[in-house]
Enzyme design. Sequence first.
Site, PDB file in Angstrom:
ATOM      1  N   ASP A 175       0.767  -1.365  -0.036  1.00 57.36           N
ATOM      2  CA  ASP A 175       0.091  -0.066  -0.157  1.00 57.36           C
ATOM      3  C   ASP A 175       0.728   1.412  -0.032  1.00 57.36           C
ATOM      4  O   ASP A 175       2.082   1.097  -0.063  1.00 57.36           O
ATOM      5  CB  ASP A 175      -0.878  -0.206   1.182  1.00 57.36           C
ATOM      6  CG  ASP A 175      -2.086   0.495   0.959  1.00 57.36           C
ATOM      7  OD1 ASP A 175      -2.447   1.317  -0.147  1.00 57.36           O
ATOM      8  OD2 ASP A 175      -3.108   0.370   1.780  1.00 57.36           O
ATOM      9  N   ASP A 189     -10.059   3.698  -3.347  1.00 58.74           N
ATOM     10  CA  ASP A 189     -10.668   2.402  -2.904  1.00 58.74           C
ATOM     11  C   ASP A 189     -12.196   2.127  -3.670  1.00 58.74           C
ATOM     12  O   ASP A 189     -12.916   3.481  -3.595  1.00 58.74           O
ATOM     13  CB  ASP A 189     -10.877   2.460  -1.458  1.00 58.74           C
ATOM     14  CG  ASP A 189      -9.585   2.019  -0.793  1.00 58.74           C
ATOM     15  OD1 ASP A 189      -8.506   2.277  -1.388  1.00 58.74           O
ATOM     16  OD2 ASP A 189      -9.743   2.018   0.261  1.00 58.74           O
TER      17      ASP A 189
HETATM   18  C1  GLA Z   1      -5.924   1.298   1.555  1.00 55.68           C
HETATM   19  C2  GLA Z   1      -6.104   0.138   0.418  1.00 55.68           C
HETATM   20  C3  GLA Z   1      -7.175  -0.622   0.691  1.00 55.68           C
HETATM   21  C4  GLA Z   1      -6.988  -1.659   1.957  1.00 55.68           C
HETATM   22  C5  GLA Z   1      -6.823  -0.465   2.830  1.00 55.68           C
HETATM   23  C6  GLA Z   1      -6.473  -0.973   4.358  1.00 55.68           C
HETATM   24  O1  GLA Z   1      -7.128   2.118   1.668  1.00 55.68           O
HETATM   25  O2  GLA Z   1      -6.581   0.966  -0.818  1.00 55.68           O
HETATM   26  O3  GLA Z   1      -7.522  -1.737  -0.507  1.00 55.68           O
HETATM   27  O4  GLA Z   1      -5.742  -2.224   1.593  1.00 55.68           O
HETATM   28  O5  GLA Z   1      -5.908   0.532   2.673  1.00 55.68           O
HETATM   29  O6  GLA Z   1      -5.995  -0.223   5.486  1.00 55.68           O
END
Ligand code: GLA
Length: 402
Positions: A156, A212
Amino acid sequence: MKTKRFVAAVGLFVIFVISVSFTQEHTRPSANLALSPPMGWNSWNKFACNVSEDMIKSMADAMVKSGMKDAGYLYVNIDDCWQVSRDEKGNIVADPQRFPHGMKAVGDYIHSLGLKFGVYSDAGTKTCAGRPGGLGHEYQDAIQYAAWGVDYLKYDWCNTSTQNAQASYANMRAALDASGRPIVLSICEWGTAKPWLWGQESGGNLWRTTDDINDRWGAKEKWPNGSCCSYGVTAILDQQVGLQSYAGPGHWNDPDMLEVGNGGMTDVEYRSHFSLWAILAAPLIAGNDLRNMRPEIHDILTNKEVIAIDQDALGREGERVAKNGDTEIWAKQLKDGSRAVILLNRSASEQEISANWEDLGYPASLSASVRDLWAHKDLGKFTGKFSTRVASHGVAMITVKP
Ligand code: GLA
Protein backbone atom coordinates in the site's frame (compact mmCIF):
# COMPACT_ATOMS: atom_id res chain seq x y z
CA MET A 1 41.01 -3.59 -40.96
CA LYS A 2 41.29 -1.93 -37.57
CA THR A 3 37.85 -0.35 -38.03
CA LYS A 4 36.34 -3.75 -38.90
CA ARG A 5 37.81 -5.31 -35.75
CA PHE A 6 36.58 -2.40 -33.70
CA VAL A 7 33.05 -2.74 -35.14
CA ALA A 8 33.11 -6.51 -34.49
CA ALA A 9 34.26 -5.96 -30.90
CA VAL A 10 31.55 -3.38 -30.28
CA GLY A 11 29.01 -5.76 -31.85
CA LEU A 12 30.09 -8.63 -29.58
CA PHE A 13 29.93 -6.37 -26.54
CA VAL A 14 26.39 -5.26 -27.39
CA ILE A 15 25.29 -8.89 -27.86
CA PHE A 16 26.89 -9.74 -24.50
CA VAL A 17 25.10 -6.91 -22.67
CA ILE A 18 21.76 -7.78 -24.28
CA SER A 19 22.07 -11.47 -23.43
CA VAL A 20 23.12 -10.77 -19.83
CA SER A 21 20.15 -8.47 -19.25
CA PHE A 22 17.83 -10.92 -21.06
CA THR A 23 19.05 -13.79 -18.87
CA GLN A 24 18.63 -11.72 -15.71
CA GLU A 25 15.13 -10.68 -16.72
CA HIS A 26 14.13 -14.29 -17.33
CA THR A 27 15.77 -15.81 -14.29
CA ARG A 28 14.15 -13.42 -11.82
CA PRO A 29 12.02 -15.62 -9.53
CA SER A 30 9.07 -13.36 -10.35
CA ALA A 31 9.49 -13.45 -14.15
CA ASN A 32 6.57 -15.76 -14.92
CA LEU A 33 4.03 -14.73 -12.30
CA ALA A 34 0.46 -13.63 -12.99
CA LEU A 35 0.48 -14.52 -16.67
CA SER A 36 -3.30 -14.27 -16.40
CA PRO A 37 -4.98 -11.82 -13.99
CA PRO A 38 -4.65 -13.12 -10.40
CA MET A 39 -7.77 -14.68 -8.88
CA GLY A 40 -8.44 -15.09 -5.19
CA TRP A 41 -10.00 -13.59 -2.08
CA ASN A 42 -8.99 -10.69 0.19
CA SER A 43 -10.23 -9.82 3.68
CA TRP A 44 -10.52 -6.02 3.43
CA ASN A 45 -13.82 -5.27 1.67
CA LYS A 46 -15.89 -7.35 4.10
CA PHE A 47 -13.85 -7.66 7.30
CA ALA A 48 -11.53 -4.59 7.34
CA CYS A 49 -9.33 -4.97 10.48
CA ASN A 50 -11.31 -7.90 11.83
CA VAL A 51 -8.88 -10.59 10.61
CA SER A 52 -7.80 -13.72 12.50
CA GLU A 53 -6.29 -17.14 11.95
CA ASP A 54 -9.66 -18.86 12.46
CA MET A 55 -11.48 -16.61 10.03
CA ILE A 56 -8.81 -16.90 7.33
CA LYS A 57 -8.64 -20.68 7.65
CA SER A 58 -12.41 -21.02 7.46
CA MET A 59 -12.40 -18.77 4.38
CA ALA A 60 -9.77 -20.96 2.72
CA ASP A 61 -11.95 -24.00 3.51
CA ALA A 62 -14.96 -22.23 2.01
CA MET A 63 -12.99 -21.37 -1.10
CA VAL A 64 -12.53 -25.07 -1.73
CA LYS A 65 -16.01 -26.26 -0.62
CA SER A 66 -17.92 -23.60 -2.52
CA GLY A 67 -16.29 -24.51 -5.84
CA MET A 68 -14.44 -21.18 -6.01
CA LYS A 69 -11.11 -23.01 -6.16
CA ASP A 70 -12.36 -25.16 -9.03
CA ALA A 71 -13.49 -21.99 -10.81
CA GLY A 72 -9.90 -20.67 -10.64
CA TYR A 73 -9.66 -18.66 -7.40
CA LEU A 74 -6.23 -19.32 -5.91
CA TYR A 75 -4.91 -16.64 -3.53
CA VAL A 76 -6.14 -16.20 0.05
CA ASN A 77 -4.94 -12.72 0.97
CA ILE A 78 -4.88 -11.17 4.43
CA ASP A 79 -5.13 -7.38 4.11
CA ASP A 80 -4.28 -4.76 6.74
CA CYS A 81 -4.14 -5.31 10.53
CA TRP A 82 -2.49 -8.74 10.86
CA GLN A 83 0.66 -6.97 12.14
CA VAL A 84 1.06 -5.13 15.45
CA SER A 85 4.70 -4.14 15.99
CA ARG A 86 8.35 -4.89 15.29
CA ASP A 87 10.57 -6.79 17.74
CA GLU A 88 13.95 -5.56 19.00
CA LYS A 89 15.61 -6.86 15.81
CA GLY A 90 13.13 -5.03 13.62
CA ASN A 91 11.24 -8.18 12.59
CA ILE A 92 7.57 -7.67 11.87
CA VAL A 93 5.32 -9.18 14.55
CA ALA A 94 1.88 -10.64 13.83
CA ASP A 95 -0.96 -10.00 16.30
CA PRO A 96 -0.44 -12.83 18.84
CA GLN A 97 -4.10 -12.84 19.92
CA ARG A 98 -5.53 -13.02 16.42
CA PHE A 99 -2.81 -15.23 14.92
CA PRO A 100 -1.80 -17.39 17.92
CA HIS A 101 0.14 -19.91 15.82
CA GLY A 102 1.93 -17.27 13.73
CA MET A 103 1.78 -16.52 10.04
CA LYS A 104 3.66 -19.59 8.82
CA ALA A 105 0.97 -21.82 10.29
CA VAL A 106 -1.67 -19.88 8.36
CA GLY A 107 0.36 -20.17 5.16
CA ASP A 108 0.91 -23.89 5.69
CA TYR A 109 -2.81 -24.44 6.14
CA ILE A 110 -3.65 -22.48 2.99
CA HIS A 111 -1.01 -24.40 1.03
CA SER A 112 -2.33 -27.74 2.35
CA LEU A 113 -5.57 -26.96 0.49
CA GLY A 114 -3.70 -26.33 -2.76
CA LEU A 115 -4.20 -22.57 -2.45
CA LYS A 116 -1.72 -19.69 -2.25
CA PHE A 117 -1.06 -17.25 0.57
CA GLY A 118 -1.05 -13.44 0.42
CA VAL A 119 -0.24 -10.71 2.93
CA TYR A 120 -0.39 -6.92 2.97
CA SER A 121 2.06 -4.21 3.94
CA ASP A 122 2.84 -0.63 3.02
CA ALA A 123 5.73 1.21 1.38
CA GLY A 124 5.68 3.94 4.03
CA THR A 125 6.25 4.16 7.77
CA LYS A 126 2.76 2.87 8.65
CA THR A 127 -0.03 1.00 6.88
CA CYS A 128 -3.31 2.78 6.16
CA ALA A 129 -4.73 1.39 9.41
CA GLY A 130 -1.68 2.64 11.34
CA ARG A 131 0.19 -0.66 11.69
CA PRO A 132 3.99 -0.81 11.10
CA GLY A 133 4.89 -0.19 7.44
CA GLY A 134 7.76 -1.62 5.44
CA LEU A 135 9.95 1.47 4.90
CA GLY A 136 13.58 0.61 5.62
CA HIS A 137 12.69 -3.04 6.33
CA GLU A 138 12.07 -4.15 2.74
CA TYR A 139 14.75 -6.90 2.57
CA GLN A 140 14.12 -8.05 6.16
CA ASP A 141 10.39 -8.31 5.52
CA ALA A 142 10.86 -10.07 2.17
CA ILE A 143 12.99 -12.76 3.83
CA GLN A 144 10.37 -13.12 6.56
CA TYR A 145 7.52 -13.38 4.04
CA ALA A 146 9.45 -16.01 2.06
CA ALA A 147 10.03 -17.99 5.27
CA TRP A 148 6.29 -17.90 5.98
CA GLY A 149 5.55 -19.17 2.46
CA VAL A 150 3.97 -15.95 1.22
CA ASP A 151 3.06 -16.01 -2.49
CA TYR A 152 1.49 -12.56 -2.93
CA LEU A 153 2.18 -9.16 -1.40
CA LYS A 154 -0.21 -6.22 -1.64
CA TYR A 155 1.91 -3.14 -0.95
CA ASP A 156 0.00 0.00 0.00
CA TRP A 157 0.95 3.68 -0.22
CA CYS A 158 -0.13 5.35 3.05
CA ASN A 159 2.35 7.43 5.11
CA THR A 160 4.93 7.70 2.34
CA SER A 161 5.65 11.44 2.72
CA THR A 162 7.97 12.49 -0.14
CA GLN A 163 8.91 8.95 -1.25
CA ASN A 164 9.13 8.31 -4.98
CA ALA A 165 6.54 5.70 -5.89
CA GLN A 166 8.38 4.01 -8.74
CA ALA A 167 11.63 3.71 -6.76
CA SER A 168 9.80 2.45 -3.65
CA TYR A 169 8.01 -0.34 -5.52
CA ALA A 170 11.11 -1.29 -7.54
CA ASN A 171 12.97 -1.57 -4.23
CA MET A 172 10.33 -3.91 -2.80
CA ARG A 173 10.38 -6.01 -5.97
CA ALA A 174 14.18 -6.30 -5.71
CA ALA A 175 13.81 -7.35 -2.07
CA LEU A 176 11.17 -9.96 -2.90
CA ASP A 177 13.31 -11.37 -5.70
CA ALA A 178 16.35 -11.47 -3.44
CA SER A 179 14.36 -13.68 -1.05
CA GLY A 180 14.43 -16.36 -3.76
CA ARG A 181 10.67 -16.99 -3.56
CA PRO A 182 8.38 -16.08 -6.46
CA ILE A 183 6.00 -13.52 -4.93
CA VAL A 184 3.33 -11.59 -6.84
CA LEU A 185 3.69 -7.84 -6.21
CA SER A 186 0.39 -5.96 -6.09
CA ILE A 187 1.09 -2.23 -6.25
CA CYS A 188 -1.60 -0.38 -4.28
CA GLU A 189 -0.73 3.22 -5.07
CA TRP A 190 -4.31 4.19 -6.07
CA GLY A 191 -3.26 5.52 -9.48
CA THR A 192 -1.87 8.76 -8.04
CA ALA A 193 1.50 8.65 -9.84
CA LYS A 194 0.07 6.83 -12.91
CA PRO A 195 1.57 3.41 -12.04
CA TRP A 196 0.46 2.03 -15.43
CA LEU A 197 3.40 4.01 -16.87
CA TRP A 198 6.06 2.37 -14.66
CA GLY A 199 4.44 -0.55 -12.82
CA GLN A 200 5.70 -3.24 -15.18
CA GLU A 201 9.24 -1.86 -15.28
CA SER A 202 9.27 -1.78 -11.47
CA GLY A 203 8.33 -5.45 -11.31
CA GLY A 204 4.70 -4.97 -10.28
CA ASN A 205 2.33 -7.70 -11.45
CA LEU A 206 -0.73 -5.51 -10.95
CA TRP A 207 -1.34 -1.94 -9.94
CA ARG A 208 -4.39 -0.18 -8.60
CA THR A 209 -5.64 2.44 -11.04
CA THR A 210 -8.01 4.21 -8.62
CA ASP A 211 -8.82 5.03 -5.04
CA ASP A 212 -10.83 2.50 -3.02
CA ILE A 213 -13.95 0.80 -4.33
CA ASN A 214 -17.12 1.00 -2.27
CA ASP A 215 -20.02 -1.45 -2.36
CA ARG A 216 -22.35 0.65 -4.54
CA TRP A 217 -23.16 1.23 -8.19
CA GLY A 218 -22.70 4.95 -8.61
CA ALA A 219 -20.38 7.88 -8.57
CA LYS A 220 -17.49 9.11 -6.46
CA GLU A 221 -18.51 10.10 -2.91
CA LYS A 222 -16.91 11.21 0.34
CA TRP A 223 -16.37 8.50 2.97
CA PRO A 224 -18.65 8.78 6.04
CA ASN A 225 -15.78 10.52 7.94
CA GLY A 226 -15.70 13.27 5.30
CA SER A 227 -12.42 12.27 3.65
CA CYS A 228 -12.28 11.99 -0.12
CA CYS A 229 -13.28 9.61 -1.71
CA SER A 230 -14.71 6.21 -2.37
CA TYR A 231 -15.84 5.00 -5.78
CA GLY A 232 -18.82 3.00 -6.95
CA VAL A 233 -18.58 0.55 -9.84
CA THR A 234 -19.36 3.06 -12.60
CA ALA A 235 -17.02 5.69 -11.13
CA ILE A 236 -14.19 3.15 -11.23
CA LEU A 237 -15.17 1.98 -14.70
CA ASP A 238 -14.88 5.48 -16.15
CA GLN A 239 -11.32 5.73 -14.87
CA GLN A 240 -10.25 2.65 -16.83
CA VAL A 241 -10.89 4.30 -20.21
CA GLY A 242 -7.60 4.67 -22.10
CA LEU A 243 -5.53 2.41 -19.82
CA GLN A 244 -6.01 -0.80 -21.81
CA SER A 245 -2.69 -0.71 -23.65
CA TYR A 246 -0.73 -0.90 -20.38
CA ALA A 247 -2.08 -4.33 -19.39
CA GLY A 248 -0.78 -7.70 -20.51
CA PRO A 249 0.44 -11.08 -19.24
CA GLY A 250 2.28 -10.55 -15.95
CA HIS A 251 1.26 -6.89 -15.55
CA TRP A 252 -2.35 -5.85 -15.07
CA ASN A 253 -4.38 -2.75 -14.36
CA ASP A 254 -6.25 -3.30 -11.08
CA PRO A 255 -9.59 -1.47 -10.72
CA ASP A 256 -9.72 -2.76 -7.09
CA MET A 257 -11.21 -5.85 -5.53
CA LEU A 258 -14.69 -7.22 -6.03
CA GLU A 259 -17.66 -6.19 -3.90
CA VAL A 260 -19.91 -8.95 -5.31
CA GLY A 261 -22.04 -10.34 -2.47
CA ASN A 262 -21.35 -7.66 0.14
CA GLY A 263 -24.95 -6.42 0.16
CA GLY A 264 -24.81 -2.87 -1.20
CA MET A 265 -25.89 -3.64 -4.78
CA THR A 266 -28.62 -5.63 -6.49
CA ASP A 267 -27.82 -8.95 -8.11
CA VAL A 268 -28.20 -7.28 -11.52
CA GLU A 269 -25.56 -4.72 -10.51
CA TYR A 270 -23.25 -7.40 -9.11
CA ARG A 271 -23.53 -9.32 -12.39
CA SER A 272 -22.55 -6.13 -14.24
CA HIS A 273 -19.66 -5.45 -11.82
CA PHE A 274 -18.28 -8.96 -12.35
CA SER A 275 -18.77 -8.90 -16.14
CA LEU A 276 -17.06 -5.52 -16.46
CA TRP A 277 -14.08 -6.59 -14.33
CA ALA A 278 -13.75 -9.69 -16.54
CA ILE A 279 -13.78 -7.70 -19.77
CA LEU A 280 -11.16 -5.38 -18.22
CA ALA A 281 -8.90 -8.41 -17.62
CA ALA A 282 -8.92 -7.25 -14.00
CA PRO A 283 -7.63 -9.31 -11.10
CA LEU A 284 -10.67 -11.16 -9.75
CA ILE A 285 -10.19 -10.88 -6.00
CA ALA A 286 -13.46 -11.66 -4.25
CA GLY A 287 -14.19 -9.61 -1.12
CA ASN A 288 -17.29 -11.24 0.35
CA ASP A 289 -17.88 -13.88 3.02
CA LEU A 290 -17.45 -17.13 1.08
CA ARG A 291 -18.84 -19.18 3.98
CA ASN A 292 -22.46 -18.17 3.45
CA MET A 293 -23.02 -17.03 -0.12
CA ARG A 294 -26.53 -16.91 -1.58
CA PRO A 295 -26.80 -19.15 -4.68
CA GLU A 296 -27.18 -16.05 -6.89
CA ILE A 297 -23.85 -14.66 -5.62
CA HIS A 298 -22.16 -18.04 -5.95
CA ASP A 299 -23.37 -18.29 -9.55
CA ILE A 300 -21.96 -14.85 -10.37
CA LEU A 301 -18.52 -15.48 -8.86
CA THR A 302 -18.18 -18.93 -10.41
CA ASN A 303 -19.53 -18.26 -13.91
CA LYS A 304 -16.81 -20.10 -15.80
CA GLU A 305 -17.69 -18.57 -19.16
CA VAL A 306 -17.23 -15.06 -17.80
CA ILE A 307 -14.06 -16.04 -15.91
CA ALA A 308 -12.64 -17.48 -19.16
CA ILE A 309 -12.96 -14.02 -20.74
CA ASP A 310 -10.96 -12.48 -17.88
CA GLN A 311 -8.32 -15.21 -18.09
CA ASP A 312 -8.07 -15.42 -21.90
CA ALA A 313 -4.49 -16.26 -22.89
CA LEU A 314 -4.07 -13.32 -25.28
CA GLY A 315 -4.07 -11.11 -22.18
CA ARG A 316 -5.76 -8.11 -23.78
CA GLU A 317 -7.69 -5.68 -21.62
CA GLY A 318 -11.08 -4.78 -23.08
CA GLU A 319 -12.06 -1.21 -23.88
CA ARG A 320 -15.08 0.98 -24.35
CA VAL A 321 -15.74 1.00 -28.09
CA ALA A 322 -19.04 2.90 -28.17
CA LYS A 323 -20.98 5.24 -25.89
CA ASN A 324 -24.44 6.59 -26.52
CA GLY A 325 -25.63 8.50 -23.44
CA ASP A 326 -26.15 5.93 -20.71
CA THR A 327 -25.54 2.90 -22.89
CA GLU A 328 -22.07 1.61 -23.69
CA ILE A 329 -20.36 -1.19 -25.60
CA TRP A 330 -17.20 -2.70 -24.16
CA ALA A 331 -15.19 -5.23 -26.20
CA LYS A 332 -12.17 -7.46 -25.64
CA GLN A 333 -10.26 -9.32 -28.30
CA LEU A 334 -9.73 -13.00 -27.47
CA LYS A 335 -6.97 -15.37 -28.46
CA ASP A 336 -9.08 -17.21 -31.04
CA GLY A 337 -9.88 -13.95 -32.84
CA SER A 338 -13.41 -13.69 -31.45
CA ARG A 339 -14.61 -10.83 -29.23
CA ALA A 340 -16.16 -10.73 -25.79
CA VAL A 341 -18.71 -7.92 -25.73
CA ILE A 342 -20.69 -6.18 -22.99
CA LEU A 343 -23.81 -4.14 -23.72
CA LEU A 344 -24.08 -1.95 -20.61
CA ASN A 345 -27.14 0.03 -19.51
CA ARG A 346 -26.26 2.68 -16.92
CA SER A 347 -29.69 4.34 -17.09
CA ALA A 348 -32.62 4.03 -14.68
CA SER A 349 -34.86 2.17 -17.17
CA GLU A 350 -34.61 -0.83 -19.49
CA GLN A 351 -33.00 -0.02 -22.87
CA GLU A 352 -32.64 -1.63 -26.28
CA ILE A 353 -28.87 -1.70 -27.04
CA SER A 354 -27.02 -2.69 -30.23
CA ALA A 355 -23.42 -3.79 -30.62
CA ASN A 356 -22.26 -2.98 -34.14
CA TRP A 357 -19.67 -5.27 -35.71
CA GLU A 358 -17.71 -2.26 -36.99
CA ASP A 359 -17.24 -1.05 -33.41
CA LEU A 360 -15.75 -4.47 -32.64
CA GLY A 361 -13.25 -4.26 -35.48
CA TYR A 362 -15.26 -6.55 -37.78
CA PRO A 363 -16.77 -5.71 -41.19
CA ALA A 364 -20.53 -5.06 -41.13
CA SER A 365 -21.03 -7.81 -43.74
CA LEU A 366 -19.65 -10.49 -41.41
CA SER A 367 -21.92 -13.26 -40.21
CA ALA A 368 -20.88 -14.28 -36.69
CA SER A 369 -22.11 -16.63 -33.98
CA VAL A 370 -23.32 -15.02 -30.77
CA ARG A 371 -23.33 -16.75 -27.38
CA ASP A 372 -24.91 -15.37 -24.20
CA LEU A 373 -22.45 -15.92 -21.30
CA TRP A 374 -25.04 -15.45 -18.55
CA ALA A 375 -27.82 -17.55 -20.14
CA HIS A 376 -25.15 -20.08 -21.25
CA LYS A 377 -26.89 -20.24 -24.63
CA ASP A 378 -25.91 -19.98 -28.30
CA LEU A 379 -28.16 -17.34 -29.83
CA GLY A 380 -27.41 -18.08 -33.51
CA LYS A 381 -25.77 -16.17 -36.34
CA PHE A 382 -26.02 -12.40 -36.75
CA THR A 383 -24.82 -10.07 -39.49
CA GLY A 384 -23.66 -6.49 -38.83
CA LYS A 385 -24.91 -6.14 -35.28
CA PHE A 386 -26.53 -7.76 -32.28
CA SER A 387 -29.36 -6.01 -30.41
CA THR A 388 -31.07 -6.88 -27.16
CA ARG A 389 -33.02 -5.32 -24.29
CA VAL A 390 -30.92 -4.74 -21.18
CA ALA A 391 -32.24 -4.09 -17.65
CA SER A 392 -31.43 -0.87 -15.79
CA HIS A 393 -27.85 -1.11 -14.43
CA GLY A 394 -27.56 -4.45 -16.21
CA VAL A 395 -25.42 -5.97 -18.92
CA ALA A 396 -25.74 -8.47 -21.70
CA MET A 397 -22.44 -10.29 -22.07
CA ILE A 398 -21.80 -12.20 -25.27
CA THR A 399 -19.07 -13.60 -27.43
CA VAL A 400 -19.09 -12.78 -31.13
CA LYS A 401 -17.27 -15.42 -33.17
CA PRO A 402 -16.74 -15.12 -36.94
C1 GLA B 1 -6.04 1.30 1.51
C2 GLA B 1 -6.19 0.33 0.33
C3 GLA B 1 -7.31 -0.65 0.63
C4 GLA B 1 -7.02 -1.40 1.92
C5 GLA B 1 -6.78 -0.42 3.06
C6 GLA B 1 -6.26 -1.11 4.31
O1 GLA B 1 -7.17 2.12 1.63
O2 GLA B 1 -6.44 1.02 -0.85
O3 GLA B 1 -7.48 -1.56 -0.44
O4 GLA B 1 -5.89 -2.21 1.73
O5 GLA B 1 -5.83 0.58 2.71
O6 GLA B 1 -6.04 -0.21 5.37
